[in-house]
Scaffold this active site. Structure first.
Site, PDB file in Angstrom:
ATOM      1  N   GLY A  12      15.130  10.033  -3.244  1.00 35.56           N
ATOM      2  CA  GLY A  12      16.350  10.652  -2.733  1.00 35.56           C
ATOM      3  C   GLY A  12      16.304  12.157  -2.564  1.00 35.56           C
ATOM      4  N   HIS A 108      10.419  11.238   8.978  1.00 35.02           N
ATOM      5  CA  HIS A 108       9.111  10.614   8.786  1.00 35.02           C
ATOM      6  C   HIS A 108       8.074  11.699   8.469  1.00 35.02           C
ATOM      7  CE1 HIS A 108       6.054   7.562   9.191  1.00 35.02           C
ATOM      8  NE2 HIS A 108       5.332   8.463   9.826  1.00 35.02           N
ATOM      9  N   LEU A 143       9.641   0.702  15.075  1.00 35.37           N
ATOM     10  CA  LEU A 143       9.372   1.495  13.871  1.00 35.37           C
ATOM     11  C   LEU A 143       8.899   2.915  14.228  1.00 35.37           C
ATOM     12  CD1 LEU A 143       9.003   1.492  10.747  1.00 35.37           C
ATOM     13  CD2 LEU A 143       6.624   0.845  11.162  1.00 35.37           C
TER      14      LEU A 143
HETATM   15  C1  GRF Z   1       9.931  11.018   2.663  1.00 37.27           C
HETATM   16  O1  GRF Z   1       8.593  11.431   2.690  1.00 37.27           O
HETATM   17  C2  GRF Z   1      10.387  10.620   4.033  1.00 37.27           C
HETATM   18  O2  GRF Z   1       9.776  11.344   5.064  1.00 37.27           O
HETATM   19  C3  GRF Z   1       9.959   9.171   4.094  1.00 37.27           C
HETATM   20  O3  GRF Z   1      10.181   8.671   2.808  1.00 37.27           O
HETATM   21  C4  GRF Z   1      10.126   9.736   1.861  1.00 37.27           C
HETATM   22  C5  GRF Z   1      11.422   9.722   1.128  1.00 37.27           C
HETATM   23  O4  GRF Z   1      11.455  10.683   0.102  1.00 37.27           O
HETATM   24  N1  GRF Z   1      10.697   8.472   5.118  1.00 37.27           N
HETATM   25  P1  GRF Z   1      12.841  10.997  -0.623  1.00 37.27           P
HETATM   26  O5  GRF Z   1      13.349   9.667  -1.179  1.00 37.27           O
HETATM   27  O6  GRF Z   1      13.767  11.590   0.393  1.00 37.27           O
HETATM   28  O7  GRF Z   1      12.501  11.953  -1.722  1.00 37.27           O
END
Ligand code: GRF
Length: 200
Positions: A12, A108, A143
């Protein structure tokens, strides 16, 4: 003022970056709901600590669209305008995407279209890329595929491990996700084919 929902499955940290920017008055939005598909997601705990309405809708064993209908019911009940996927580890059904046309954002950890899917930072290292980065894009039915709103690059260093590269990228994720959400909430973006054009 846009009503924003956050969907997450884990740590998160991107949710917290969005929350910080919103609470600081930088984005004309309010977080009206945080949804996790994992009961033990740290992001869900952070959401409750910050006094957001936070629900867990467990996804294990539920068919994709049936699950999405449960989520959309919660979103509709709170008049959600914009949905931010923040480490939400599930593909959305076409049906879900169609309920919020150009109103679902994802972050992403690569420069799409390079390295979609899981473990993008490891993919970038193994490929031998000299730069990588992160992308905020609109979600479409494929995706890691929709129109790109903001991207930021970082160098890949010779001594990098998956962990050090991920940390360098994550720092930029926390910058560009709020920037992209701000653009969308201020209605400054227009999508032409695949191009997201930004009004200054
Ligand atoms: C991040 O690296 C985001 O780009 C990917 O999943 C990860 C989530 O990290 N989609 P967080 O839960 O926001 O710390």
């Amino acid at each position: 003022m846009k009503n924003v929902a956050i969907l997450l499955s884990g740590r998160g940290s991107n949710f917290l970056a969005l929350s910080d920017a919103i609470e600081a008055g930088q984005i004309p939005a309010r977080i009206v709901l945080v949804v996790s598909n994992k009961p033990d997601a740290p992001g869900l705990i952070h959401a409750r600590e910050r006094n957001y309405e936070a629900v867990c809708i467990p996804s294990a064993g539920i068919e994709r669209e049936a699950y999405d209908r449960q989520v959309v019911e919660e979103l509709s009940a709170r008049q959600v305008d914009v949905v931010c996927l923040a480490g939400f580890m599930r593909l959305l059904s076409s049906w879900f995407v169609q309920q919020y046309p150009r109103q679902i954002l994802n972050i992403h950890p690569s420069l799409l279209p390079a390295f979609p899917g899981l473990h993008s930072q490891k993919q970038a290292l193994e490929w031998g890329a000299k730069v990588s980065g992160c992308t905020v894009h609109f979600v479409d039915e494929k995706l890691d595929h929709g129109p790109i709103i903001v991207q930021r690059s970082v160098p890949v260093l010779d001594q990098d491990t998956e962990e050090t590269l991920s940390a360098r990228i994550l720092e930029q994720e926390h910058q560009i996700y709020p920037e992209a959400l701000k653009l969308v909430c201020e209605a400054k973006v227009r999508v032409e084919q695949r191009r997201v054009l930004i009004r200054k």
